[in-house]
Design a protein around this motif. Structure first.
Motif, PDB file in Angstrom:
ATOM      1  N   ALA A  42       0.811  -1.225   0.000  1.00 17.73           N
ATOM      2  CA  ALA A  42       0.000   0.000   0.000  1.00 17.73           C
ATOM      3  C   ALA A  42       0.842   1.272   0.000  1.00 17.73           C
ATOM      4  CB  ALA A  42      -0.938   0.007   1.205  1.00 17.73           C
ATOM      5  N   TYR A  43       2.014   1.223   0.608  1.00 19.72           N
ATOM      6  CA  TYR A  43       2.827   2.437   0.752  1.00 19.72           C
ATOM      7  C   TYR A  43       3.961   2.527  -0.251  1.00 19.72           C
ATOM      8  CZ  TYR A  43       0.493   2.527   5.346  1.00 19.72           C
ATOM      9  OH  TYR A  43      -0.417   2.526   6.372  1.00 19.72           O
ATOM     10  N   ALA A  44       4.071   1.555  -1.154  1.00 20.17           N
ATOM     11  CA  ALA A  44       5.118   1.597  -2.192  1.00 20.17           C
ATOM     12  C   ALA A  44       4.917   2.862  -3.027  1.00 20.17           C
ATOM     13  CB  ALA A  44       5.040   0.360  -3.071  1.00 20.17           C
ATOM     14  N   GLY A  45       5.999   3.588  -3.240  1.00 19.75           N
ATOM     15  CA  GLY A  45       5.925   4.835  -3.986  1.00 19.75           C
ATOM     16  C   GLY A  45       5.557   6.030  -3.127  1.00 19.75           C
ATOM     17  N   ILE A  46       5.168   5.777  -1.877  1.00 19.81           N
ATOM     18  CA  ILE A  46       4.826   6.863  -0.951  1.00 19.81           C
ATOM     19  C   ILE A  46       5.964   7.073   0.036  1.00 19.81           C
ATOM     20  CG2 ILE A  46       3.218   7.625   0.843  1.00 19.81           C
ATOM     21  CD1 ILE A  46       1.040   5.994  -0.632  1.00 19.81           C
ATOM     22  N   VAL A  47       6.500   5.983   0.546  1.00 23.60           N
ATOM     23  CA  VAL A  47       7.657   6.055   1.436  1.00 23.60           C
ATOM     24  C   VAL A  47       8.799   5.273   0.802  1.00 23.60           C
ATOM     25  CG1 VAL A  47       6.248   6.362   3.513  1.00 23.60           C
ATOM     26  CG2 VAL A  47       6.942   4.080   2.850  1.00 23.60           C
TER      27      VAL A  47
ATOM     28  N   GLY B  30     -18.591   5.381  20.494  1.00 23.27           N
ATOM     29  CA  GLY B  30     -18.827   6.820  20.436  1.00 23.27           C
ATOM     30  C   GLY B  30     -19.835   7.158  19.355  1.00 23.27           C
ATOM     31  N   THR B  31     -20.143   8.430  19.244  1.00 23.30           N
ATOM     32  CA  THR B  31     -21.070   8.880  18.197  1.00 23.30           C
ATOM     33  C   THR B  31     -20.315   9.313  16.945  1.00 23.30           C
ATOM     34  OG1 THR B  31     -21.062  11.116  19.107  1.00 23.30           O
ATOM     35  CG2 THR B  31     -22.825   9.632  19.838  1.00 23.30           C
ATOM     36  N   ARG B  32     -19.016   9.445  17.093  1.00 25.76           N
ATOM     37  CA  ARG B  32     -18.155   9.831  15.972  1.00 25.76           C
ATOM     38  C   ARG B  32     -16.949   8.909  15.978  1.00 25.76           C
ATOM     39  NH1 ARG B  32     -13.972  13.728  14.895  1.00 25.76           N
ATOM     40  NH2 ARG B  32     -13.834  14.211  17.105  1.00 25.76           N
ATOM     41  N   ALA B  33     -16.430   8.631  14.784  1.00 30.03           N
ATOM     42  CA  ALA B  33     -15.247   7.788  14.663  1.00 30.03           C
ATOM     43  C   ALA B  33     -14.209   8.514  13.807  1.00 30.03           C
ATOM     44  CB  ALA B  33     -15.595   6.449  14.030  1.00 30.03           C
ATOM     45  N   VAL B  34     -12.944   8.202  14.065  1.00 31.57           N
ATOM     46  CA  VAL B  34     -11.837   8.781  13.305  1.00 31.57           C
ATOM     47  C   VAL B  34     -10.892   7.673  12.861  1.00 31.57           C
ATOM     48  CG1 VAL B  34     -11.950  11.012  14.505  1.00 31.57           C
ATOM     49  CG2 VAL B  34     -10.416   9.229  15.363  1.00 31.57           C
ATOM     50  N   LEU B  35     -10.115   7.991  11.857  1.00 27.68           N
ATOM     51  CA  LEU B  35      -9.026   7.134  11.405  1.00 27.68           C
ATOM     52  C   LEU B  35      -7.975   8.029  10.772  1.00 27.68           C
ATOM     53  CD1 LEU B  35      -9.120   6.856   8.044  1.00 27.68           C
ATOM     54  CD2 LEU B  35     -11.053   5.412   8.585  1.00 27.68           C
ATOM     55  N   TRP B  36      -6.767   7.510  10.655  1.00 26.82           N
ATOM     56  CA  TRP B  36      -5.667   8.242  10.042  1.00 26.82           C
ATOM     57  C   TRP B  36      -5.225   7.511   8.790  1.00 26.82           C
ATOM     58  CZ3 TRP B  36      -4.134  12.952  11.676  1.00 26.82           C
ATOM     59  CH2 TRP B  36      -4.563  13.351  12.950  1.00 26.82           C
ATOM     60  N   VAL B  37      -4.885   8.274   7.764  1.00 25.92           N
ATOM     61  CA  VAL B  37      -4.438   7.695   6.499  1.00 25.92           C
ATOM     62  C   VAL B  37      -3.282   8.531   5.967  1.00 25.92           C
ATOM     63  CG1 VAL B  37      -6.155   8.999   5.167  1.00 25.92           C
ATOM     64  CG2 VAL B  37      -5.227   6.888   4.221  1.00 25.92           C
ATOM     65  N   LEU B  38      -2.353   7.886   5.288  1.00 23.58           N
ATOM     66  CA  LEU B  38      -1.258   8.639   4.680  1.00 23.58           C
ATOM     67  C   LEU B  38      -1.839   9.620   3.665  1.00 23.58           C
ATOM     68  CD1 LEU B  38       0.302   6.300   6.009  1.00 23.58           C
ATOM     69  CD2 LEU B  38       1.805   6.317   4.023  1.00 23.58           C
ATOM     70  N   ALA B  39      -1.394  10.852   3.739  1.00 18.51           N
ATOM     71  CA  ALA B  39      -1.932  11.899   2.859  1.00 18.51           C
ATOM     72  C   ALA B  39      -1.794  11.520   1.386  1.00 18.51           C
ATOM     73  CB  ALA B  39      -1.244  13.229   3.154  1.00 18.51           C
ATOM     74  N   ALA B  40      -0.713  10.863   1.032  1.00 14.18           N
ATOM     75  CA  ALA B  40      -0.454  10.525  -0.373  1.00 14.18           C
ATOM     76  C   ALA B  40      -1.063   9.186  -0.798  1.00 14.18           C
ATOM     77  CB  ALA B  40       1.054  10.503  -0.626  1.00 14.18           C
ATOM     78  N   ASN B  41      -1.766   8.512   0.099  1.00  8.81           N
ATOM     79  CA  ASN B  41      -2.348   7.216  -0.225  1.00  8.81           C
ATOM     80  C   ASN B  41      -3.735   7.418  -0.844  1.00  8.81           C
ATOM     81  OD1 ASN B  41      -3.269   4.589  -0.374  1.00  8.81           O
ATOM     82  ND2 ASN B  41      -2.518   4.017   1.657  1.00  8.81           N
ATOM     83  N   SER B  42      -3.760   7.763  -2.109  1.00 10.50           N
ATOM     84  CA  SER B  42      -5.023   8.107  -2.772  1.00 10.50           C
ATOM     85  C   SER B  42      -5.976   6.919  -2.848  1.00 10.50           C
ATOM     86  CB  SER B  42      -4.762   8.698  -4.159  1.00 10.50           C
ATOM     87  OG  SER B  42      -4.041   7.801  -4.958  1.00 10.50           O
ATOM     88  N   ARG B  43      -5.464   5.714  -3.013  1.00 13.31           N
ATOM     89  CA  ARG B  43      -6.349   4.541  -3.075  1.00 13.31           C
ATOM     90  C   ARG B  43      -7.102   4.369  -1.765  1.00 13.31           C
ATOM     91  NH1 ARG B  43      -5.282  -1.283  -5.714  1.00 13.31           N
ATOM     92  NH2 ARG B  43      -7.334  -2.125  -5.263  1.00 13.31           N
ATOM     93  N   ALA B  44      -6.402   4.455  -0.644  1.00 14.74           N
ATOM     94  CA  ALA B  44      -7.059   4.317   0.658  1.00 14.74           C
ATOM     95  C   ALA B  44      -8.017   5.471   0.900  1.00 14.74           C
ATOM     96  CB  ALA B  44      -6.017   4.240   1.772  1.00 14.74           C
ATOM     97  N   ARG B  45      -7.615   6.671   0.534  1.00 15.28           N
ATOM     98  CA  ARG B  45      -8.490   7.820   0.746  1.00 15.28           C
ATOM     99  C   ARG B  45      -9.794   7.676  -0.038  1.00 15.28           C
ATOM    100  NH1 ARG B  45      -5.060  13.319   1.303  1.00 15.28           N
ATOM    101  NH2 ARG B  45      -7.158  13.998   1.842  1.00 15.28           N
TER     102      ARG B  45
END
Length: 166
Positions: free
Chosen positions: A27-32, A118-133
């Motif tokens: 997933a991160y090939a080409g990003i890192v 909770g009533t809200r959920a969060v997650l973190w994604v690599l900014a450059a990971n367009s497929r995941a985003r």
């Protein structure tokens, strides 16, 4: 493709480390950098998951997706640092199963549990990971403007926080 979802067992933790290592590399090939992607080892990530699960199993949920006897993916979720907010800390699919519905099945399974936290959920994604985003956006997650820089293999990487009502 048919996958079965179930709570992770202790003997899943080293296979989860192996899958996490391979999923991250794909997933991160080409990003890192390649050096950052090969930092550690599958066994080291297995140890990391074993230790983390030891300390967080009372407050977090670790779910695996299996296709036959093959580990196809996993999710890890629990409370976020902010009160009343849940966090999807990890969702990974084996590279052989990417694009085959494993991630979607895991996400659909995670959402009700996030809503119990909770009533809200969060997650973190690599900014450059367009497929995941794109994957998260199709699932109703929205970048909420919060960013951070975290290391992957000692390499700083920009991340974007996504959130949604659950």
């Amino acid at each position: 493709m048919s996958v079965q979802l179930r709570p992770a067992a202790d003997d899943d933790l080293f296979p989860i480390g192996d899958l996490h290592y391979r999923s991250r590399a794909c997933a991160y090939a080409g990003i890192v950098s390649p050096d950052a992607l090969t930092f550690g080892s599958p066994a080291a990530l297995g140890e990391w998951w074993s230790e983390r699960w030891h300390w967080e199993r009372d407050t977090h949920r670790l779910t695996v997706a299996v296709a036959g006897d093959v580990l196809a993916g996993f999710t890890y979720l629990g409370p976020a640092e902010e009160d009343g907010v849940a966090e999807l800390s990890a969702i990974h699919a084996d590279p052989a199963f990417v694009g085959k519905g494993v991630g979607r099945a895991l996400m659909l399974d995670a959402l009700p549990e996030l809503g119990r936290i909770g009533t809200r959920a969060v997650l973190w994604v690599l900014a450059a990971n367009s497929r995941a985003r794109c994957f998260y956006e199709r699932g109703g997650w929205v970048a909420d403007g919060v960013t951070r820089v975290e290391a992957i293999g000692n390499e700083p990487v920009d991340q974007v926080r996504y959130s949604r009502t659950v």
